[in-house]
Design an enzyme around this catalytic site. Structure first.
Site, PDB file in Angstrom:
ATOM      1  N   GLY A 181      -3.251   3.754   1.168  1.00  6.99           N
ATOM      2  CA  GLY A 181      -2.274   3.354   0.169  1.00  6.99           C
ATOM      3  C   GLY A 181      -1.513   2.111   0.599  1.00  6.99           C
ATOM      4  CG  LEU A 183      -3.613   0.423  -2.476  1.00 10.24           C
ATOM      5  CD1 LEU A 183      -4.399   0.797  -3.729  1.00 10.24           C
ATOM      6  CD2 LEU A 183      -4.496   0.559  -1.235  1.00 10.24           C
ATOM      7  CG  HIS A 184      -2.269  -5.522   1.319  1.00  8.10           C
ATOM      8  ND1 HIS A 184      -3.511  -6.060   1.528  1.00  8.10           N
ATOM      9  CD2 HIS A 184      -2.009  -4.726   2.390  1.00  8.10           C
ATOM     10  CE1 HIS A 184      -3.986  -5.639   2.685  1.00  8.10           C
ATOM     11  NE2 HIS A 184      -3.099  -4.806   3.230  1.00  8.10           N
ATOM     12  CG  HIS A 187      -5.708  -2.242   0.583  1.00  4.41           C
ATOM     13  ND1 HIS A 187      -4.375  -2.416   0.867  1.00  4.41           N
ATOM     14  CD2 HIS A 187      -6.223  -1.552   1.629  1.00  4.41           C
ATOM     15  CE1 HIS A 187      -4.094  -1.846   2.019  1.00  4.41           C
ATOM     16  NE2 HIS A 187      -5.190  -1.314   2.517  1.00  4.41           N
ATOM     17  CE  LYS A 299      -4.641  -7.728   9.727  1.00  5.97           C
ATOM     18  NZ  LYS A 299      -4.385  -6.364  10.076  1.00  5.97           N
ATOM     19  CG  ASP A 300      -7.612  -2.989  10.283  1.00  8.00           C
ATOM     20  OD1 ASP A 300      -6.727  -3.375  11.061  1.00  8.00           O
ATOM     21  OD2 ASP A 300      -7.395  -2.697   9.106  1.00  8.00           O
ATOM     22  CD  GLN A 303     -10.036   1.264  10.094  1.00 10.45           C
ATOM     23  OE1 GLN A 303      -9.090   1.954  10.477  1.00 10.45           O
ATOM     24  NE2 GLN A 303     -10.043   0.688   8.911  1.00 10.45           N
ATOM     25  CB  SER A 335      -1.270  -6.506   7.562  1.00  9.75           C
ATOM     26  OG  SER A 335      -0.738  -5.326   8.113  1.00  9.75           O
ATOM     27  CB  SER A 336       0.641  -2.135   4.805  1.00  8.73           C
ATOM     28  OG  SER A 336      -0.646  -1.886   4.338  1.00  8.73           O
TER      29      SER A 336
HETATM   30  O1  PAF Z   1      -7.769   1.216   7.396  1.00 11.14           O
HETATM   31  C1  PAF Z   1      -7.173   2.219   6.957  1.00 11.14           C
HETATM   32  O2  PAF Z   1      -6.371   2.140   6.026  1.00 11.14           O
HETATM   33  C2  PAF Z   1      -7.436   3.586   7.577  1.00 11.14           C
HETATM   34  O3  PAF Z   1      -7.563   3.504   8.933  1.00 11.14           O
HETATM   35  C3  PAF Z   1      -8.621   4.320   6.940  1.00 11.14           C
HETATM   36  C4  PAF Z   1      -9.944   3.607   7.197  1.00 11.14           C
HETATM   37  C5  PAF Z   1      -8.411   4.483   5.446  1.00 11.14           C
HETATM   38  C6  PAF Z   1      -8.749   5.721   7.543  1.00 11.14           C
HETATM   39  O4  PAF Z   1      -7.600   6.474   7.308  1.00 11.14           O
END
Ligand code: PAF
Length: 440
Positions: A181, A183-184, A187, A299-300, A303, A335-336
């Protein structure tokens, strides 16, 4: 197979190329010739300016036709496509381009059709005066008619799985955009890419407690479902999966994904357990929603590397699609967390993108030495007293493995830095491929 009893069907006609009224009339005549179809009534024809994104083009002539139809919806749909092609329409048609003839099935009795190629009721009938007004003229009780009003919000995992199964059975390619959530524009870009590539798009909104460390405040994480739904609606998302913590993790929940090397170092060193929490929730989201493709931001970067590895290792038949980082005009990666920067830190925060871009420039000019590239970026950051550097590293593009000192052929530079003078301390991350064009 024909319907037992004919259904009352409404189809919308539009033309903005060639002899527009002749195209509409021919469409009505051709529909009347289809076995199992009877034309009951035709609305008056109206002129409508082109709206939407597409090349500049002339106005449309529009009308709605009421049919009695004993064919099934897809059989009528195939006839409509045939009649469009006979009028000279290029198929598959480029989106929002001028066309001699457009035939959309708006209603098919009370049937609901939700397949890859055909959705009934038509997704946007109620937003279009040139459809709504002729329907009223034909005496249709539009207030009683079903409308798809933006994304369907699904909370129960079983309901999400059922919707996904229904779509897959209809032949749909499903894209998933997992989010927490807040969201920007970053996203939204992921959702738009998914929208362009998939038949159905699921956005998930779930603040995942498993990925918060003991010093990170899960309860303080910003939540704004109404605002997030507006972003999803604008991006054309079909379903938002927004379960509660209890729905995602029942009380006896005790199975976790253990992540290995991909989660070591960088963020993994600063946030122990974080990537195990991310991998666990993403695996669970994949299992529930069973998408065809998953969209994640570069960006991540770590991840993304963890999720790629996990998807491969656990054998999810899902294509992971990396999406370029979206930046503010001055270079700051979206980024949030940016919302928490004070004004002076916000101005200083551009130092990260400047440092990365400077290293990339040097690489493009021929500098290949790992440490000289790092030094170049480090000096720029050191000149910004508001930025507290956590790490600056050059890792392999492929899987973010460490690169030995000496010459490099390619690589991704990753940085994390703290800015402490805002509403609260903010840690910003950024990264850039030295040889790729990975900026949106
Ligand atoms: O990047 C994110 O917002 C979170 O790490 C994700 C991938 C939704 C998992 O909770």
């Amino acid at each position: 197979m024909n319907h037992q009893r004919p259904q009352i069907v409404h189809v919308a006609l539009g033309s903005n190329e060639g002899d527009r009224d002749a195209h509409l009339q021919r469409a009505v005549d051709r529909l009347a010739q289809v076995p199992g179809v009877q034309v009951r009534r035709v609305s008056s024809v109206r002129e409508t300016a082109f709206v939407g994104d597409g090349p500049a083009q002339g106005p449309y002539r529009n009308a709605v036709v009421e049919l009695a139809c004993s064919l099934p919806p897809h059989a009528l749909f195939a006839c409509c496509k045939q009649i469009e092609a006979e009028a000279g329409r290029q198929l598959p048609a480029p989106r929002n381009h001028p066309r001699p003839l457009d035939i959309d099935i708006v209603f098919f009795g009370d049937d609901v059709v939700d397949t890859r190629d055909l959705v009934i009721p038509h997704l946007r009938w109620h937003e279009r005066d040139f459809v709504r007004q002729p329907l009223v003229e034909l005496g249709v009780d539009v207030a009683a008619k079903r409308r798809w009003s933006g994304p369907e919000v699904i909370e129960a995992p079983e309901a999400m799985s059922a919707r996904s199964l229904q779509w897959r059975t209809g032949g749909c390619v499903i894209g998933i955009v997992p989010t927490m959530g807040s969201l920007h524009a970053g996203h939204r870009r992921l959702m738009e890419i998914a929208r362009a590539e998939c038949d159905r798009v699921i956005a998930t909104i779930f603040v995942n407690p498993l990925q918060f460390g003991p010093k990170e405040d899960f309860t303080a994480y910003p939540r704004d479902l109404a605002g997030d739904l507006a972003v999803c609606r604008q991006a054309g998302v079909d379903a938002v999966f927004a379960p509660s913590v209890a729905q995602m993790y029942e009380p006896a929940f005790c199975s976790h994904v253990a992540v290995g090397a991909a989660a070591e170092g960088l963020e993994g060193a600063v946030r122990p357990g974080h990537f195990a929490g991310v991998a666990t929730v993403v695996a669970r989201l994949f299992a529930i929603a069973q998408p065809t493709r998953g969209y994640f931001g570069e960006k991540d970067a770590q991840q993304l590397a963890v999720i790629r590895r996990m998807t491969r290792d656990l054998g999810f038949p899902i294509r992971i699609v990396p999406c370029a980082t979206v930046r503010e005009p001055d270079g700051l990666a979206m980024s949030s967390r940016n919302a928490y920067l004070g004004a002076a830190d916000r101005a200083a925060s551009t130092v990260l993108a400047r440092a990365l871009r400077s290293a990339r420039e040097a690489f493009r000019r021929g500098e290949r030495d790992r440490d000289r590239l790092l030094q170049r970026a480090r000096t720029i950051i050191a000149n910004e007293p508001r930025a507290g550097l956590d790490y600056l590293e050059l890792r392999s593009e492929e899987d973010l493995a460490e690169l030995p000192p000496g010459p490099i052929a390619s690589g991704r530079m990753l940085v994390a830095a703290r800015f402490i003078d805002g509403v609260r301390p903010v840690r910003l991350l950024d990264n850039l491929s030295l040889d790729g064009a990975d900026e949106a």
